[in-house]
Motif scaffolding. Sequence first.
Motif, PDB file in Angstrom:
ATOM      1  N   ILE A  65      -3.541   6.829   1.717  1.00 33.91           N
ATOM      2  CA  ILE A  65      -3.900   5.486   2.428  1.00 33.91           C
ATOM      3  C   ILE A  65      -4.915   5.633   3.610  1.00 33.91           C
ATOM      4  O   ILE A  65      -4.937   6.263   4.427  1.00 33.91           O
ATOM      5  N   ARG A  66      -5.986   4.897   3.344  1.00 33.71           N
ATOM      6  CA  ARG A  66      -7.127   4.923   4.323  1.00 33.71           C
ATOM      7  C   ARG A  66      -7.047   3.454   5.034  1.00 33.71           C
ATOM      8  O   ARG A  66      -6.748   2.506   4.237  1.00 33.71           O
ATOM      9  N   PRO A  97      12.127  -6.020   1.628  1.00 33.17           N
ATOM     10  CA  PRO A  97      11.151  -5.054   1.845  1.00 33.17           C
ATOM     11  C   PRO A  97      10.616  -4.201   0.601  1.00 33.17           C
ATOM     12  O   PRO A  97      11.338  -4.196  -0.402  1.00 33.17           O
ATOM     13  N   VAL A  98       9.321  -4.369   0.782  1.00 32.88           N
ATOM     14  CA  VAL A  98       8.561  -4.034  -0.763  1.00 32.88           C
ATOM     15  C   VAL A  98       9.096  -2.711  -1.200  1.00 32.88           C
ATOM     16  O   VAL A  98       9.283  -2.525  -2.496  1.00 32.88           O
ATOM     17  N   PRO A  99       9.143  -1.669  -0.481  1.00 27.76           N
ATOM     18  CA  PRO A  99       9.747  -0.037  -0.972  1.00 27.76           C
ATOM     19  C   PRO A  99      11.088  -0.184  -1.630  1.00 27.76           C
ATOM     20  O   PRO A  99      11.342   0.363  -2.403  1.00 27.76           O
ATOM     21  N   ASP A 144      -4.574   6.066  -4.750  1.00 29.65           N
ATOM     22  CA  ASP A 144      -5.372   5.862  -3.460  1.00 29.65           C
ATOM     23  C   ASP A 144      -5.753   4.564  -3.335  1.00 29.65           C
ATOM     24  O   ASP A 144      -5.837   3.461  -4.197  1.00 29.65           O
ATOM     25  N   CYS A 145      -5.471   4.219  -1.835  1.00 31.90           N
ATOM     26  CA  CYS A 145      -5.868   2.834  -1.590  1.00 31.90           C
ATOM     27  C   CYS A 145      -6.350   2.740  -0.184  1.00 31.90           C
ATOM     28  O   CYS A 145      -6.298   3.644   0.895  1.00 31.90           O
ATOM     29  N   SER A 170       0.706  -1.179   0.003  1.00 28.24           N
ATOM     30  CA  SER A 170       0.061  -0.175  -0.109  1.00 28.24           C
ATOM     31  C   SER A 170       0.859   1.074   0.023  1.00 28.24           C
ATOM     32  O   SER A 170       0.538   2.250  -0.626  1.00 28.24           O
ATOM     33  N   LEU A 171       1.937   1.111   0.654  1.00 33.48           N
ATOM     34  CA  LEU A 171       2.625   2.399   0.668  1.00 33.48           C
ATOM     35  C   LEU A 171       3.584   2.760  -0.635  1.00 33.48           C
ATOM     36  O   LEU A 171       3.357   3.948  -1.048  1.00 33.48           O
ATOM     37  N   VAL A 172       3.777   1.685  -1.239  1.00 32.42           N
ATOM     38  CA  VAL A 172       4.643   1.853  -2.624  1.00 32.42           C
ATOM     39  C   VAL A 172       3.305   2.494  -3.506  1.00 32.42           C
ATOM     40  O   VAL A 172       3.545   3.453  -4.439  1.00 32.42           O
TER      41      VAL A 172
END
Length: 273
Positions: A58-59, A132-134, A15-16, A6-8
């Motif tokens: 991000i919500r 780490p995904v980022p 928007d996520c 979600s951060l990436v």
Amino acid sequence: MGSGISLVAAQSGIDCWQIDISAEQLERAKAYHAKTVARAVSKQRMTEEEGTAALARIRYTQSMADGRNAEWAVEAASENVDVKKKIFVAMQSTFSASTVLATNTSSISITDLASAVGADAHRVIGMHFFNPVPVMKLVEVIKGLATSAETTARTMELSKAMGKTPVPANDRAGFVSNRVLMPMINEAFYAWMEGVAEPSDIDEIMKLGCNFPMGPLRLADFIGLDVCHDIMMVLYRELGHPKFFPCPRLRQLVQAGRLGDKSGCGVFEYPVS
Ligand code: 3HC
């Protein structure tokens, strides 16, 4: 991994919703997002305004229905086929008929997961990120038997829009990444168990000798020993070769609750923050 994904996405202008049944996990995701963005701002990789804008995209919710208008859903639950299938059934009834239903599974057959949603199997695809995904550039993209060309093309596009490099792999347990990585990690546990070298020396040899950023035992702690164990069991059951069966030393650590970084102790010890 869900919080990394979600951060990436948010940093790429998407928007996520971060959806989790656990409020505590959502709080942890929120803290991770804030900390990672603050670091990127302090390193001048983004401005403070860009960081604030990314976080605002991000919500967080415990109700999947809040995200019902999403074009995309990426399931990132634990590596358990029954849990994942239940989530796919919920995603099918929550999201619209055009939403891509992706899974971040590390090893489970996409075709098997897609069987949970019957006629919607053409919208199901594997979108395997790396930790780490980022930081990690790869997304392994896996088509199931029924995955449509449109779903695949949209997934390749989205991966690129997130700054990743999508690479296709076929739908066999563990795909390419974990089919190759997990036997190496398992072998490192055998080398330790058989006294070939101490854990730190096994890692140092593999780091310096193969130019790995982390040795295999440190990497296993980083991934999570329980996660490695579960992936190996999927490989063992699906591919039927004993080389995939988790080493007794790994099984023992998992049984003792020594799961790696997340529990403060695995092969090595980590200060719990
Ligand atoms: N989230 C966001 N950024 C992170 C991060 C995280 N969790 N962890 C590290 N980073 C960033 C740091 O902020 C730092 O950025 P900077 O250079 O701007 O300061 C950068 O990564 C490097 O971090 P560090 O300086 O703290 O530490 P290292 O240089 O030792 O790098 C590492 C850490 C990137 C994790 C590196 O050791 C590495 O690449 N390790 C191998 C990771 C790997 O193999 N991942 C794949 C695992 S398999 C998998 O995920 C598949 C699954 O199915 C099992």
